[in-house]
Scaffold this motif. Structure first.
Motif, short mmCIF file in Angstrom:
data_model
loop_
_atom_site.label_atom_id
_atom_site.label_comp_id
_atom_site.label_asym_id
_atom_site.label_seq_id
_atom_site.Cartn_x
_atom_site.Cartn_y
_atom_site.Cartn_z
N TYR A 222 43.38 2.99 37.19
CA TYR A 222 43.73 2.07 37.72
C TYR A 222 45.18 1.45 36.77
O TYR A 222 44.99 1.64 35.65
CB TYR A 222 43.01 0.68 37.82
N VAL A 223 46.33 1.26 37.45
CA VAL A 223 47.35 0.44 36.57
C VAL A 223 47.26 -0.73 36.05
O VAL A 223 47.44 -0.91 34.93
CB VAL A 223 48.73 0.63 37.46
N ILE A 224 46.23 -1.53 36.50
CA ILE A 224 45.69 -2.76 36.04
C ILE A 224 44.53 -3.15 36.85
O ILE A 224 44.68 -3.08 38.02
CB ILE A 224 47.03 -3.95 35.93
N ARG A 225 43.76 -4.02 36.04
CA ARG A 225 42.67 -4.59 36.83
C ARG A 225 42.72 -6.07 36.83
O ARG A 225 43.07 -6.68 35.86
CB ARG A 225 41.24 -4.20 36.30
N LEU A 226 42.58 -6.58 38.03
CA LEU A 226 42.71 -8.30 38.42
C LEU A 226 41.68 -8.65 38.91
O LEU A 226 40.89 -7.99 39.67
CB LEU A 226 44.03 -8.66 39.11
N GLY A 227 41.23 -10.08 38.67
CA GLY A 227 39.79 -10.87 39.00
C GLY A 227 40.08 -11.27 40.46
O GLY A 227 38.81 -11.83 40.70
N HIS A 228 40.99 -11.45 41.00
CA HIS A 228 41.11 -12.10 42.13
C HIS A 228 41.88 -11.41 43.20
O HIS A 228 42.86 -10.87 42.75
CB HIS A 228 41.18 -13.71 42.00
N ALA A 229 41.86 -11.54 44.59
CA ALA A 229 42.53 -10.91 45.60
C ALA A 229 43.88 -11.45 45.80
O ALA A 229 44.79 -10.69 45.78
CB ALA A 229 41.65 -10.99 46.90
N GLU A 230 43.90 -12.67 45.39
CA GLU A 230 45.41 -13.10 45.59
C GLU A 230 46.09 -12.55 44.20
O GLU A 230 47.41 -12.44 44.65
CB GLU A 230 45.26 -14.53 45.44
N ALA A 231 45.66 -12.54 43.11
CA ALA A 231 46.25 -11.84 41.98
C ALA A 231 46.48 -10.41 42.35
O ALA A 231 47.87 -9.88 42.14
CB ALA A 231 45.59 -11.96 40.83
N MET A 232 45.36 -9.96 42.90
CA MET A 232 45.94 -8.32 43.00
C MET A 232 47.00 -8.14 44.21
O MET A 232 47.83 -7.44 44.22
CB MET A 232 44.52 -7.51 43.82
N LYS A 233 47.14 -9.12 45.20
CA LYS A 233 48.19 -8.96 46.30
C LYS A 233 49.53 -9.38 45.75
O LYS A 233 50.49 -8.50 46.14
CB LYS A 233 47.67 -9.75 47.41
N ARG A 234 49.58 -10.15 45.15
CA ARG A 234 50.75 -10.57 44.45
C ARG A 234 51.47 -9.25 43.53
O ARG A 234 52.58 -8.98 43.58
CB ARG A 234 50.84 -11.64 43.40
#
Length: 300
Positions: A222-234
């Protein structure tokens, strides 16, 4: 005084409200002598006269005024208790506390429970959103009535009742003008893309990794891991990256043109939606109605 029957207090208040024994007897459809006898019994019970005669009929004594004020509150409270119990029995009121994992608690559960709240005026409904493991722990210790979270096969037998409600298809969420160019790809194509992931070790990550491995795809870098769907979508929309996402998390964004949903041709990747509760949990009518609603959605 606390032992006075509610029926006798109701009769006393009726005599006061109607201004006399005769009209009270007519309203209650009973004989006048019986009403008079009940008033005498009431005066004996409180050891004080409640009425005095005036030129036009009966008037309350000071003791009668105090009893009337108290009796009206007692009777009103008894009616409220009966309404509360009736609402609890019918599921229109009561309390419901649900724990849920991040995406499910953000996109799936609130609309369902909002509909339930519209149908049941007075119901107290709370959704607590957390990481799936924390949601399940809150069920185990009795802090919530049940949890709706990502389905996992790792629940220990007997610890919790675990029930898979339904499966949500996953898609590859992409930027509107970003890669890939096609509306459908093979799993092997994803290896060439920059993929945003969820934190390692959470239930969604384990479920996704297991399914990808079964389809022959090695662990994603993964290029980055984020903890919430909204952050991932952004991150996806801003950088031309992609992410695996349950369709329900991106449906509104796709409809609005903020993201694209690309299907995976050679694999069916899903997120299971699970219901978790203590095996011996007693559910109130409201709580049972919520579970029934979730099961009906799964059946549909």
């Amino acid at each position: 005084m606390l032992q006075l029957p509610l029926r006798r207090l109701e009769l006393f208040c009726t005599v006061v409200d109607e201004g006399g024994v005769t009209r009270a007897a007519e309203r209650l459809h009973v004989a006048q002598p019986w009403v008079s006898a009940q008033l005498r019994s009431l005066e004996k019970a409180v050891d004080a006269p409640l009425f005095v005669r005036d030129g036009r009929g009966l008037a309350l004594t000071e003791a009668g005024l105090r009893l009337y004020a108290w009796a009206t509150e007692v009777l009103a409270g008894s009616v409220q208790v009966q309404r509360d119990i009736a609402q609890l029995s019918s599921g229109t009121a009561g309390s419901l506390v649900v724990a849920s994992s991040m995406a499910i608690g953000t996109y799936l559960v609130p609309p369902l429970l909002s509909e339930l709240r519209k149908e049941r005026a007075g119901a107290d409904i709370t959704v607590r959103i957390s990481e799936p493991a924390a949601a399940l722990r809150s069920v185990e210790v009795g802090e919530v009535d049940f949890a709706v979270a990502t389905w996992t096969e790792e629940i220990e037998p007997g610890a919790l009742h675990a029930e898979k409600l339904w499966e949500e298809p996953m898609v590859l969420a992409c930027a509107p003008d970003g890669p890939p160019d096609a509306d459908a790809v093979d799993l092997s194509d994803i290896a060439e893309l920059d993929v945003v992931g969820v934190p390692g070790g959470v239930a969604f990550d384990r479920v996704l990794t297991d399914q990808l491995r079964r389809h022959g795809m090695p662990r994603v870098s993964y290029v980055i891991r984020l903890g919430h769907a909204e952050a991932m979508k952004r991150a996806v929309a801003a950088n031309g990256w992609v992410c695996f996402a349950p369709h329900y998390t991106v449906a509104d964004d796709v409809a609005a043109g903020r993201l694209r949903a690309v299907t995976i041709r050679d694999a069916r990747i899903v997120e299971g939606i699970g219901l978790f509760h203590r095996a011996a949990k007693y559910f109130s009518p409201l709580q049972q109605a919520a579970i029934t609603m979730l099961r009906e959605k799964g059946a549909a």
